[in-house]
Design a protein around this motif. Sequence first.
Motif, mmCIF file in Angstrom:
data_model
loop_
_atom_site.group_PDB
_atom_site.id
_atom_site.type_symbol
_atom_site.label_atom_id
_atom_site.label_comp_id
_atom_site.label_asym_id
_atom_site.label_seq_id
_atom_site.Cartn_x
_atom_site.Cartn_y
_atom_site.Cartn_z
ATOM 1 N N GLN A 169 0.836 -1.205 -0.192
ATOM 2 C CA GLN A 169 -0.149 -0.131 -0.072
ATOM 3 C C GLN A 169 0.712 1.115 -0.033
ATOM 4 O O GLN A 169 0.681 2.253 -0.514
ATOM 5 N N LEU A 170 1.849 1.144 0.636
ATOM 6 C CA LEU A 170 3.064 2.351 0.838
ATOM 7 C C LEU A 170 3.476 2.567 -0.585
ATOM 8 O O LEU A 170 3.433 3.789 -1.148
ATOM 9 N N LEU A 171 3.927 1.642 -1.194
ATOM 10 C CA LEU A 171 4.656 1.689 -2.442
ATOM 11 C C LEU A 171 3.463 2.165 -3.584
ATOM 12 O O LEU A 171 3.995 3.219 -4.532
ATOM 13 N N ASP A 172 2.197 1.629 -3.499
ATOM 14 C CA ASP A 172 1.155 2.262 -4.434
ATOM 15 C C ASP A 172 1.010 3.777 -4.148
ATOM 16 O O ASP A 172 0.960 4.553 -4.982
ATOM 17 N N LYS A 173 1.159 4.164 -2.957
ATOM 18 C CA LYS A 173 0.796 5.644 -2.523
ATOM 19 C C LYS A 173 2.016 6.628 -3.219
ATOM 20 O O LYS A 173 1.770 7.438 -3.633
ATOM 21 N N ILE A 174 3.190 5.909 -2.685
ATOM 22 C CA ILE A 174 4.582 6.732 -3.377
ATOM 23 C C ILE A 174 4.454 6.769 -4.781
ATOM 24 O O ILE A 174 4.844 8.048 -5.295
#
Length: 128
Positions: free
Chosen positions: A8-13
Amino acid sequence: MKFNEISQLLDKIATMPFSHVEIKDGDIEIVVDQGQKNEEIVASTTEQSNVDEAIFVVKSPLVGLIHFDQSGAVGTQIIKKQVIAQIESMKLYNDIQSPVTGTVLEQLVDDGELVEFDQELFKIRIDG
């Protein structure tokens, strides 16, 4: 940090205007380098109406140091999508474009000042 949280963090970044991010959480270190992004950032706006004129308030789309040149000076005529400032964030310069054609009425921050997300930067009177 669990796998789904990292995902989820990578998708947001990936949706942010940053090309390089480093995150450390205990023993886990994540480094994302997407190369230099060359995206045009159009500043967010809010509209205020007066009796006989429309005024737009240009807001910062990200956090960083703002840099002005003469194109964003008070009294300057500008056109839609003209670069009126740059915000330096993580050693990248992001162009701030005018969302409207008009005249710069007021600069609400100083050159080199740290600006926050959604902070008011300019007031522009719409010509037309």
